[in-house]
Motif scaffolding. Structure first.
Motif, PDB file in Angstrom:
ATOM      1  N   LEU A   1      43.068  52.904  13.666  1.00 51.63           N
ATOM      2  CA  LEU A   1      41.987  53.284  14.562  1.00 51.63           C
ATOM      3  C   LEU A   1      40.812  52.330  14.372  1.00 51.63           C
ATOM      4  N   ASN A   2      39.980  52.223  15.385  1.00 51.63           N
ATOM      5  CA  ASN A   2      38.690  51.574  15.196  1.00 51.63           C
ATOM      6  C   ASN A   2      37.607  52.648  15.087  1.00 51.63           C
ATOM      7  N   GLY A   3      36.367  52.224  14.879  1.00 50.67           N
ATOM      8  CA  GLY A   3      35.300  53.199  14.690  1.00 50.67           C
ATOM      9  C   GLY A   3      35.113  54.113  15.882  1.00 50.67           C
ATOM     10  N   ARG A   4      35.196  53.553  17.070  1.00 51.67           N
ATOM     11  CA  ARG A   4      35.034  54.359  18.271  1.00 51.67           C
ATOM     12  C   ARG A   4      36.164  55.385  18.389  1.00 51.67           C
ATOM     13  N   GLU A   5      37.378  54.950  18.137  1.00 49.53           N
ATOM     14  CA  GLU A   5      38.516  55.868  18.234  1.00 49.53           C
ATOM     15  C   GLU A   5      38.446  56.967  17.182  1.00 49.53           C
ATOM     16  N   ALA A   6      37.966  56.647  15.993  1.00 52.32           N
ATOM     17  CA  ALA A   6      37.790  57.676  14.963  1.00 52.32           C
ATOM     18  C   ALA A   6      36.735  58.691  15.407  1.00 52.32           C
ATOM     19  N   GLY A   7      35.644  58.195  15.999  1.00 55.27           N
ATOM     20  CA  GLY A   7      34.614  59.098  16.507  1.00 55.27           C
ATOM     21  C   GLY A   7      35.130  59.976  17.632  1.00 55.27           C
ATOM     22  N   GLU A   8      35.929  59.392  18.529  1.00 56.15           N
ATOM     23  CA  GLU A   8      36.500  60.172  19.620  1.00 56.15           C
ATOM     24  C   GLU A   8      37.461  61.233  19.104  1.00 56.15           C
ATOM     25  N   ALA A   9      38.253  60.887  18.086  1.00 56.51           N
ATOM     26  CA  ALA A   9      39.168  61.869  17.498  1.00 56.51           C
ATOM     27  C   ALA A   9      38.386  63.022  16.876  1.00 56.51           C
ATOM     28  N   ALA A  10      37.299  62.698  16.172  1.00 62.99           N
ATOM     29  CA  ALA A  10      36.468  63.740  15.560  1.00 62.99           C
ATOM     30  C   ALA A  10      35.847  64.636  16.623  1.00 62.99           C
ATOM     31  N   ALA A  11      35.417  64.037  17.720  1.00 63.08           N
ATOM     32  CA  ALA A  11      34.817  64.822  18.800  1.00 63.08           C
ATOM     33  C   ALA A  11      35.848  65.737  19.450  1.00 63.08           C
ATOM     34  N   ARG A  12      37.022  65.203  19.736  1.00 66.92           N
ATOM     35  CA  ARG A  12      38.077  66.035  20.345  1.00 66.92           C
ATOM     36  C   ARG A  12      38.472  67.183  19.435  1.00 66.92           C
ATOM     37  N   ALA A  13      38.495  66.921  18.123  1.00 67.86           N
ATOM     38  CA  ALA A  13      38.922  67.938  17.164  1.00 67.86           C
ATOM     39  C   ALA A  13      37.835  68.961  16.868  1.00 67.86           C
ATOM     40  N   GLY A  14      36.602  68.636  17.217  1.00 68.44           N
ATOM     41  CA  GLY A  14      35.497  69.523  16.854  1.00 68.44           C
ATOM     42  C   GLY A  14      35.211  69.506  15.364  1.00 68.44           C
ATOM     43  N   ALA A  15      35.481  68.368  14.716  1.00 63.54           N
ATOM     44  CA  ALA A  15      35.212  68.240  13.280  1.00 63.54           C
ATOM     45  C   ALA A  15      33.716  68.365  13.014  1.00 63.54           C
ATOM     46  N   ARG A  16      33.363  68.974  11.910  1.00 60.80           N
ATOM     47  CA  ARG A  16      31.960  69.230  11.599  1.00 60.80           C
ATOM     48  C   ARG A  16      31.272  68.043  10.931  1.00 60.80           C
ATOM     49  N   ARG A  17      32.062  67.161  10.340  1.00 60.95           N
ATOM     50  CA  ARG A  17      31.499  65.984   9.666  1.00 60.95           C
ATOM     51  C   ARG A  17      32.564  64.900   9.637  1.00 60.95           C
ATOM     52  N   LEU A  18      32.149  63.663   9.852  1.00 60.30           N
ATOM     53  CA  LEU A  18      33.080  62.537   9.887  1.00 60.30           C
ATOM     54  C   LEU A  18      32.686  61.511   8.831  1.00 60.30           C
ATOM     55  N   VAL A  19      33.664  61.120   8.020  1.00 57.17           N
ATOM     56  CA  VAL A  19      33.469  60.066   7.029  1.00 57.17           C
ATOM     57  C   VAL A  19      34.502  58.983   7.324  1.00 57.17           C
ATOM     58  N   LEU A  20      34.040  57.789   7.637  1.00 56.98           N
ATOM     59  CA  LEU A  20      34.927  56.674   7.972  1.00 56.98           C
ATOM     60  C   LEU A  20      35.393  55.965   6.709  1.00 56.98           C
ATOM     61  N   THR A  21      36.675  55.672   6.664  1.00 61.68           N
ATOM     62  CA  THR A  21      37.225  55.042   5.467  1.00 61.68           C
ATOM     63  C   THR A  21      38.274  54.004   5.849  1.00 61.68           C
ATOM     64  N   HIS A  22      38.853  53.340   4.817  1.00 59.61           N
ATOM     65  CA  HIS A  22      39.905  52.341   4.986  1.00 59.61           C
ATOM     66  C   HIS A  22      39.441  51.165   5.848  1.00 59.61           C
ATOM     67  N   ILE A  23      38.213  50.741   5.661  1.00 56.56           N
ATOM     68  CA  ILE A  23      37.678  49.595   6.389  1.00 56.56           C
ATOM     69  C   ILE A  23      37.910  48.343   5.541  1.00 56.56           C
ATOM     70  N   PRO A  24      38.663  47.356   6.033  1.00 58.89           N
ATOM     71  CA  PRO A  24      38.993  46.179   5.233  1.00 58.89           C
ATOM     72  C   PRO A  24      37.767  45.308   4.961  1.00 58.89           C
ATOM     73  N   PRO A  25      37.827  44.492   3.918  1.00 63.65           N
ATOM     74  CA  PRO A  25      36.684  43.627   3.590  1.00 63.65           C
ATOM     75  C   PRO A  25      36.282  42.678   4.709  1.00 63.65           C
ATOM     76  N   TRP A  26      37.203  42.326   5.614  1.00 65.53           N
ATOM     77  CA  TRP A  26      36.861  41.386   6.691  1.00 65.53           C
ATOM     78  C   TRP A  26      36.236  42.066   7.900  1.00 65.53           C
ATOM     79  N   THR A  27      36.082  43.380   7.865  1.00 67.00           N
ATOM     80  CA  THR A  27      35.518  44.140   8.978  1.00 67.00           C
ATOM     81  C   THR A  27      34.097  44.577   8.649  1.00 67.00           C
ATOM     82  N   ASP A  28      33.198  44.470   9.606  1.00 65.37           N
ATOM     83  CA  ASP A  28      31.802  44.884   9.411  1.00 65.37           C
ATOM     84  C   ASP A  28      31.722  46.405   9.544  1.00 65.37           C
ATOM     85  N   PRO A  29      31.505  47.127   8.454  1.00 72.81           N
ATOM     86  CA  PRO A  29      31.504  48.593   8.542  1.00 72.81           C
ATOM     87  C   PRO A  29      30.370  49.149   9.389  1.00 72.81           C
TER      88      PRO A  29
END
Length: 250
Positions: free
Chosen positions: A196-224
């Motif tokens: 997933l990318n950041g936007r897709e992770a956010g969209e998944a959290a929104a669809r799921a109704g998650a109460r809090r989102l923590v992004l992880t597994h971001i590789p060193p070559w990606t700007d978090p």
């Protein structure tokens, strides 16, 4: 429940973080989610080598499981106090063979099972210590699982590695904390059924109704920070980046 980020780097360790590994604790029970490159050393900041009670491996890519080979050494060759009793290890089909092959020189073909009590994960619901866990297969090139951990009316959902899939949305439905991978950058990588990318992770959290989102597994070559901004653009709840040695009370 208490969640501690042991390592959160994707693909390979960064200068700041080991690869994926997350410690979940409740009622004195310690469940580790994944043990990627560098995780065993970092884990010892949070608990003793022999204080884990169970391990879940989301899939068998090295950045999620390879430090199990080092952990085998710690458990199999311990002389002070004798060899450790087998610890439950929940992983995909072939986990024992994968680890034995990676280690390459175990005393016997069954040595891993002398210290690890292997259980094959399939989509199911079962008990691990005080936790009720639900596992579902997610979208990745190898057999991979997301996991929902429940205790005391609260829930934590960990995506493992996955592309877009409705299975993940259901697994994270109304979860209190959604620990979700965001390895890709929106507009840069577009490979289905991988990450997933950041936007897709956010969209998944929104669809799921998650109460809090923590992004992880971001590789060193990606700007978090890009992924964080992309997630915030589509998800209204609190969202942050996973950071080593940070804990969350759930």
């Amino acid at each position: 429940m208490k969640l501690t980020v042991v390592g959160c780097s994707g693909s390979f360790p960064s200068a700041e973080s080991a690869c994926s590994s997350y410690l979940v604790e409740a009622d004195g029970f310690r469940l580790l989610l994944d043990m990627g490159n560098g995780a065993l050393g970092e884990l010892q900041r949070h608990c003793g080598l022999y204080d884990l009670d169970a391990i879940f491996l989301s899939h068998l890519h090295a950045d999620h499981c390879i430090d199990m080979c080092a952990y085998f050494v710690a458990r199999y060759y311990r002389h002070d106090g004798g060899r450790c009793d087998p610890i439950p290890v929940y992983g995909p089909e072939g986990t024992e063979h994968r680890l034995t092959t990676a280690y390459a020189d175990t005393p016997t073909a069954s040595s891993m099972s002398e210290v690890f009590d292997f259980h094959t994960v399939k989509p199911s619901t079962f008990e691990v210590g005080p936790f009720t866990v639900h596992t579902e297969r997610v979208a990745h090139p190898v057999e991979a699982y997301g996991i929902r951990v429940e205790h005391g009316g609260k829930s934590l959902t960990y995506s493992g590695d996955t592309g877009i899939t409705p299975v993940l949305d259901e697994l994270a439905r109304d979860t209190d904390l959604f620990l979700c991978e965001a390895a890709f950058t929106h507009g840069k990588e577009d490979i289905p059924d991988l990450h997933l990318n950041g936007r897709e992770a956010g969209e998944a959290a929104a669809r799921a109704g998650a109460r809090r989102l923590v992004l992880t597994h971001i590789p060193p070559w990606t700007d978090p920070q890009v992924n964080l901004a992309d997630a915030r653009a589509v998800y209204d709840g609190p969202v942050e980046l996973a950071t080593p040695r940070v804990s969350y009370d759930i």
